[in-house]
Design a protein around this motif. Structure first.
Motif, PDB file in Angstrom:
ATOM      1  N   ASP A  61       0.851  -1.187   0.000  1.00 14.76           N
ATOM      2  CA  ASP A  61       0.000   0.000   0.000  1.00 14.76           C
ATOM      3  C   ASP A  61       0.887   1.238   0.000  1.00 14.76           C
ATOM      4  O   ASP A  61       1.728   1.414   0.878  1.00 14.76           O
ATOM      5  CB  ASP A  61      -0.891  -0.024   1.243  1.00 14.76           C
ATOM      6  CG  ASP A  61      -1.905   1.093   1.260  1.00 14.76           C
ATOM      7  OD1 ASP A  61      -1.944   1.896   0.309  1.00 14.76           O
ATOM      8  OD2 ASP A  61      -2.675   1.168   2.236  1.00 14.76           O
ATOM      9  N   GLY A  62       0.698   2.096  -0.973  1.00 18.28           N
ATOM     10  CA  GLY A  62       1.529   3.288  -1.115  1.00 18.28           C
ATOM     11  C   GLY A  62       1.399   4.264   0.040  1.00 18.28           C
ATOM     12  O   GLY A  62       2.346   4.973   0.373  1.00 18.28           O
ATOM     13  N   ASP A  63       0.228   4.308   0.672  1.00 19.58           N
ATOM     14  CA  ASP A  63       0.043   5.227   1.793  1.00 19.58           C
ATOM     15  C   ASP A  63       0.867   4.813   3.010  1.00 19.58           C
ATOM     16  O   ASP A  63       1.245   5.647   3.817  1.00 19.58           O
ATOM     17  CB  ASP A  63      -1.435   5.313   2.182  1.00 19.58           C
ATOM     18  CG  ASP A  63      -2.242   6.061   1.133  1.00 19.58           C
ATOM     19  OD1 ASP A  63      -1.678   6.970   0.492  1.00 19.58           O
ATOM     20  OD2 ASP A  63      -3.424   5.728   0.957  1.00 19.58           O
ATOM     21  N   LEU A  64       1.151   3.519   3.149  1.00 21.43           N
ATOM     22  CA  LEU A  64       1.950   3.060   4.288  1.00 21.43           C
ATOM     23  C   LEU A  64       3.445   3.264   4.080  1.00 21.43           C
ATOM     24  O   LEU A  64       4.207   3.266   5.039  1.00 21.43           O
ATOM     25  CB  LEU A  64       1.664   1.581   4.565  1.00 21.43           C
ATOM     26  CG  LEU A  64       0.263   1.257   5.049  1.00 21.43           C
ATOM     27  CD1 LEU A  64       0.102  -0.238   5.226  1.00 21.43           C
ATOM     28  CD2 LEU A  64      -0.056   1.986   6.334  1.00 21.43           C
ATOM     29  N   ILE A  65       3.872   3.437   2.835  1.00 17.54           N
ATOM     30  CA  ILE A  65       5.296   3.662   2.559  1.00 17.54           C
ATOM     31  C   ILE A  65       5.565   5.113   2.180  1.00 17.54           C
ATOM     32  O   ILE A  65       6.640   5.437   1.703  1.00 17.54           O
ATOM     33  CB  ILE A  65       5.816   2.715   1.463  1.00 17.54           C
ATOM     34  CG1 ILE A  65       5.076   2.934   0.148  1.00 17.54           C
ATOM     35  CG2 ILE A  65       5.752   1.281   1.922  1.00 17.54           C
ATOM     36  CD1 ILE A  65       5.698   2.241  -1.035  1.00 17.54           C
ATOM     37  N   ASN A  66       4.587   5.979   2.389  1.00 13.76           N
ATOM     38  CA  ASN A  66       4.719   7.378   2.009  1.00 13.76           C
ATOM     39  C   ASN A  66       5.570   8.133   3.027  1.00 13.76           C
ATOM     40  O   ASN A  66       5.107   9.005   3.749  1.00 13.76           O
ATOM     41  CB  ASN A  66       3.330   8.011   1.886  1.00 13.76           C
ATOM     42  CG  ASN A  66       3.349   9.282   1.085  1.00 13.76           C
ATOM     43  OD1 ASN A  66       4.317   9.569   0.398  1.00 13.76           O
ATOM     44  ND2 ASN A  66       2.286  10.042   1.171  1.00 13.76           N
ATOM     45  N   MET A  67       6.837   7.748   3.089  1.00 13.40           N
ATOM     46  CA  MET A  67       7.812   8.375   3.987  1.00 13.40           C
ATOM     47  C   MET A  67       9.200   8.056   3.450  1.00 13.40           C
ATOM     48  O   MET A  67       9.352   7.240   2.541  1.00 13.40           O
ATOM     49  CB  MET A  67       7.656   7.863   5.420  1.00 13.40           C
ATOM     50  CG  MET A  67       7.838   6.385   5.580  1.00 13.40           C
ATOM     51  SD  MET A  67       7.448   5.777   7.216  1.00 13.40           S
ATOM     52  CE  MET A  67       5.687   5.842   7.229  1.00 13.40           C
TER      53      MET A  67
END
Length: 113
Positions: free
Chosen positions: A89-95
């Motif tokens: 999921d891209g939102d969980l790796i958005n860092m």
């Protein structure tokens, strides 16, 4: 050994295998994605879906994907990726990649929801 004991033994082994697969899927969130094979599975921009290539550079908010013909910058937000055969999921790796290690517990909590 009766049938109930056999079924109980199988279910314990199956749950152990399931837990190890789940742990491997969770470990992908700790990795830096540079050099990994990636494809875009879901995106608000329909033209991005199905794009594949190697991650050549990763920033806090984007992945730079080398498709072979050109390099494209794809935002992580609101996207779902398949990285080395695992869905991410891209939102969980958005860092930043180095911050994912620090935020690993929060990511695990969000994964298990």
């Amino acid at each position: 050994m009766n049938s109930r004991e056999t079924i109980a033994k199988r279910s314990r082994n199956t749950s152990r295998i399931w837990d190890s697969k789940r742990a491997l899927n969770e470990m992908i969130y700790l990795d830096e994605f540079t050099g990994m094979e990636v494809s875009i599975v879901d995106s608000p921009n329909r033209s991005e879906i199905g794009r594949t290539g190697l991650v050549s550079f990763e920033t806090k908010n984007t992945l730079e994907i080398d498709t072979g013909r050109k390099r494209i910058m794809i935002p992580k937000h609101l996207r779902k990726f398949r990285i080395n055969g695992q869905f991410v999921d891209g939102d969980l790796i958005n860092m930043r990649p180095e911050d994912r290690l620090r935020e690993y517990r929060r990511i695990l909590r969000d994964l298990r929801r």
